[in-house]
Enzyme design. Structure first.
Site, PDB file in Angstrom:
ATOM      1  N   GLU B 156       0.878  -1.158   0.092  1.00  0.00           N
ATOM      2  CA  GLU B 156      -0.172  -0.007   0.135  1.00  0.00           C
ATOM      3  C   GLU B 156       1.011   1.197   0.095  1.00  0.00           C
ATOM      4  O   GLU B 156       2.027   1.364   0.827  1.00  0.00           O
ATOM      5  CB  GLU B 156      -0.998   0.188   1.167  1.00  0.00           C
ATOM      6  CG  GLU B 156      -1.859   1.164   1.426  1.00  0.00           C
ATOM      7  CD  GLU B 156      -2.516   1.383   2.691  1.00  0.00           C
ATOM      8  OE1 GLU B 156      -3.024   0.171   3.025  1.00  0.00           O
ATOM      9  OE2 GLU B 156      -2.720   2.336   3.411  1.00  0.00           O
ATOM     10  N   GLU B 161      -2.449  11.319   3.270  1.00  0.00           N
ATOM     11  CA  GLU B 161      -3.663  11.436   4.070  1.00  0.00           C
ATOM     12  C   GLU B 161      -3.691  12.285   5.162  1.00  0.00           C
ATOM     13  O   GLU B 161      -2.330  12.683   5.656  1.00  0.00           O
ATOM     14  CB  GLU B 161      -3.803   9.664   4.486  1.00  0.00           C
ATOM     15  CG  GLU B 161      -2.401   9.108   5.521  1.00  0.00           C
ATOM     16  CD  GLU B 161      -2.512   7.797   5.967  1.00  0.00           C
ATOM     17  OE1 GLU B 161      -3.874   7.502   6.061  1.00  0.00           O
ATOM     18  OE2 GLU B 161      -1.440   7.209   6.146  1.00  0.00           O
TER      19      GLU B 161
END
Lengths: 492, 275
Positions: B156, B161
């Site tokens: 990932e 974020e």
């Protein structure tokens, strides 16, 4: 209040001491504010005259610093009236950076409070900044009652107040955002504070320090959420000819700071642009005063720097107002608490906001220069006049005009209590005595002034200090929601 | 890296103009910084057509996943236009506070799985973030072999974020076997005198064999290589793109009474380049 024998600007703001039923009055005497014309002429440099070359708006200094290691850019110091005079000093033993800090010594409960404004000696252009910032610490954990900027002794049109600012014993940076920087092109009030022990349990007898006090362009003051009426949509009935002051009705600006925390400040009306849906019914001044000018319904809304404010006030006009009968007694036979017909004695408060059980709010109003006390959400409420108390030895009667703006409930059971404070001239202390008088539905008529003449029968009446109004039938949800009072006086 | 791509600070949005300027003028290197070198544009969504998303590129994830998409997130993802719509040149992902199929919030999560998957390259999006306690916007990649090998073996790459309660901070992170969730490898980037919810910012990675470079606007702020990860390097196979706005969850905590809803994540474009 006189300074050098000359009365000048008197600024009054209030610190309410709800729990102890007393109110401190802060007065700011400013005899030094110099007004500077916003224009100055540029010296001609050519025979040809072009307007744009001759004159232009003055640009004031953009000095951001207020106190770094000393005062910056020319500052005055004006303690508020009644403030503990030694409250402020420059401390060279404590500082966040450099050699010195501002020190504030807050007295113990009952001794007074610390409060002052620090105006610039010349206007400054602060439109390029977005916040007042400072580092602060205290000798113990404390909440500063009020701190901010914009008190200038001249209306304080752009006053900003952060309330109950929590400070700790560790140097921490604090941010008071500017609601709309472009308003501050000619700004005087750099910084102000008011802090005192509000009761015996509130902190007092301590010091706090402020350092690196300045305006800054942080760039992280964002997500404005202005509000009027504390963000609520309120509908109120009002009389034609009356006014409503929005400054007292929850004008705030909330920003999200770079830390992610929200910071709400109370702001003066002039930061807002107000709008009325019907200016033939209600219109709003730049100072936030709503004037009711005609019959009908109008909704007041506002924007702040282009952002629509949460909350609104809808005014429903209910016609003209009948005033209480004008008193006819000679002033020599009257001790007046509240009347436009007489000179009133000093009053501590007309609403003590007695916690925790009182729900009654004040909605005083003025119609055609006639001041009227208004109460809403009524359960009980009282006035206090303790400095001095009333010596009613020579007075036989208490006169009160009372108006209930609603149908009179059949079970109305309205109690008026007169309280004598006794020899200690203070509420409590074991020497207080009271007289209680009840009034019922038949004593009132809807939408009409009642004249209540109360014979004073109590034995001790030389230190009367309070008048209290209560609904007895249902003290938590009063059967009357609101009422008005006028012409409260003792007479022979 | 034979072709060097440079970005002029003030003209980031107009890539073509910048490109022209670069060749037309002699550049002052003090004002420019090389943050990305891959220039062969292979996929782009400029979100220029009002209405629903381009379904040749995007699919929706629907529902609450397993355990709130593995993070105890609080929202229910939908494909409704009130949660994701293209308007005025931007994709708007809206998180709403509403009761919906047992969840207290709705939002959207879109992905290119099975439609656009690529190994290596430059993945970039220009986004204005929402704000407030408990909002969790992300622009990230997942290994396209996730259904065969599972997570975190698939790998990932979180290009961006953000915790809504930290409006000046974003993070770029990788998760793989032995270094996932709390042990993930990455770095935060803080904006000075600015924040991510008041304007658009470009979030990107440039990813090649044995390195992933992370950048925001014109600042290259981190490089992750096999030496940095505490487990297997699992970034040599195709990945797909995800854009989402989560509410609550382990990374951010729940919204509180001060969190303003609705919250919107605005995406101006998503572009993918190869070397």
């Amino acid at each position: 209040m006189e300074v050098n024998g000359k009365l000048e600007h008197t600024y009054i703001s209030t610190l309410e001491n709800k729990k102890d039923k007393e109110m401190k009055i802060i007065q700011f005497i400013d005899s030094k504010i110099i007004f500077v014309l916003g224009l100055f002429l540029i010296t001609f440099t050519s025979c040809e005259r072009h307007l744009s070359d001759e004159a232009e708006f003055a640009t004031h200094a953009t000095t951001a610093e207020i106190f770094i290691d000393g005062f910056e850019g020319g500052l005055d110091y004006f303690p508020f009236g009644g403030s503990f005079l030694e409250a402020f000093s420059v401390d060279t033993d404590e500082s966040y950076t450099g050699e010195a800090s501002m020190r504030f010594d807050i007295p113990s409960f009952g001794v007074g409070f610390g409060g002052a404004t620090f105006p610039s000696t010349a206007p400054r252009d602060l439109s390029g900044y977005d916040a007042l910032t400072f580092w602060a610490k205290a000798s113990k954990g404390a909440d500063i009652n009020e701190i901010g900027f914009g008190i200038d002794g001249n209306g304080s049109k752009y006053q900003v107040t952060a309330s109950n600012l929590a400070i700790s014993t560790k140097w921490t940076k604090y941010i008071v955002p500017i609601p709309d920087p472009k308003k501050l092109i000619e700004h005087i009030g750099m910084f102000w504070y008011a802090e005192g022990a509000e009761n015996e349990n509130d902190e007092g007898g301590y010091s706090f320090w402020i350092d690196d006090l300045q305006f800054e362009k942080l760039g992280t003051i964002a997500q404005p959420r202005p509000a009027i009426l504390n963000g609520e949509e309120i509908t109120e009935q009002a009389f034609n000819g009356g006014t409503v002051n929005l400054a007292d009705r929850g004008l705030t600006q909330t920003f999200n700071l770079g830390s992610g925390a929200n910071q709400t400040v109370s702001v003066a009306p002039s930061y807002f642009t107000f709008n009325s849906t019907d200016v033939d019914v209600a219109r709003v001044s730049e100072l936030g005063v709503v004037s009711i000018v005609g019959n009908g319904t109008a909704t007041i809304t506002a924007t702040l720097n282009g952002v629509k404010a949460l909350g609104s006030l809808t005014i429903e006009t209910i016609g003209s107002f009948d005033f209480a009968p004008t008193p006819t007694l000679a002033s020599s036979s009257v001790i007046s608490i509240f009347s436009d017909a007489y000179t009133n004695i000093p009053v501590d408060f007309f609403n003590g906001f007695w916690e925790p059980f009182q729900t009654t709010l004040s909605a005083d109003f003025t119609l055609n220069n006639n001041n009227i006390l208004g109460y809403t959400n009524f359960n009980f409420v009282g006035h206090q006049f303790s400095s001095p108390t009333v010596d009613a030895t020579e007075k036989s009667t208490l006169h009160i005009n009372m108006y209930i703006p609603a149908e009179i409930p059949a079970d109305l059971d309205f109690l008026i209590t007169i309280k004598d404070f006794g020899p200690d001239k203070a509420d409590g202390g074991g020497d207080d005595t009271t007289q209680q008088v009840f009034f019922y539905a038949e004593d009132f008529e809807a939408y009409t002034w009642a004249t209540l003449e109360i014979p004073i029968t109590m034995v001790n009446k030389n230190n009367i200090g309070q008048i209290i109004y209560e609904n007895i039938n249902n003290p938590t949800t009063s059967s009357i929601e609101s009422f008005y009072l006028d012409n409260i006086y003792f007479h022979n | 890296m034979n072709k060097i791509y440079k970005i002029k600070v003030s003209l980031f949005k107009s890539l073509l103009i910048v490109f022209t300027l670069f060749f037309a003028t002699s550049c002052n290197t003090d004002e420019e910084q090389t943050v990305a070198t891959f220039t062969n544009l292979v996929m782009q969504d400029e979100f220029d057509t009002n209405g629903s998303l381009d379904n040749t590129i995007w699919d929706f994830n629907i529902g609450t996943g397993t355990n709130g998409w593995g993070n105890n997130e609080l929202q229910y993802y939908t494909d409704r236009s009130e949660n994701a719509i293209v308007q005025n040149g931007v994709l708007i992902i809206t998180a709403k506070k509403e009761d919906f199929n047992g969840a207290g919030y709705t939002s959207a999560r879109i992905l290119t799985k099975g439609k656009f998957e690529q190994k290596y390259g430059r993945f970039e999006a220009r986004i204005r973030l929402p704000y407030g306690q408990g909002t969790w916007p992300a622009f990230w990649l997942l290994g396209a072999n996730i259904d065969e090998v599972g997570w975190p073996q698939c790998g990932e790459i979180d290009i961006m974020e953000n915790r809504g309660q930290e409006p000046t901070l974003i993070s770029g992170t990788v998760h793989g076997p032995g270094y996932s969730a709390g042990e993930s490898i990455g770095k935060s980037y803080e904006l000075l005198n600015d924040r991510f919810d008041t304007g658009f910012h470009v979030f990107g990675i440039e990813w090649g064999p044995e390195y992933i470079n992370f950048y925001v606007d014109d600042v290259l702020y981190n490089q992750i290589t096999p030496e940095d990860v505490t487990g297997e390097w699992v970034y040599d196979h195709p990945f797909f793109i995800i854009l989402n706005l989560a509410i609550g969850g382990d990374y951010v905590g729940a919204p509180n009474a001060e969190t303003v809803f609705p919250q919107r994540m605005l995406v101006d474009y998503v572009r993918v380049y190869q070397k």
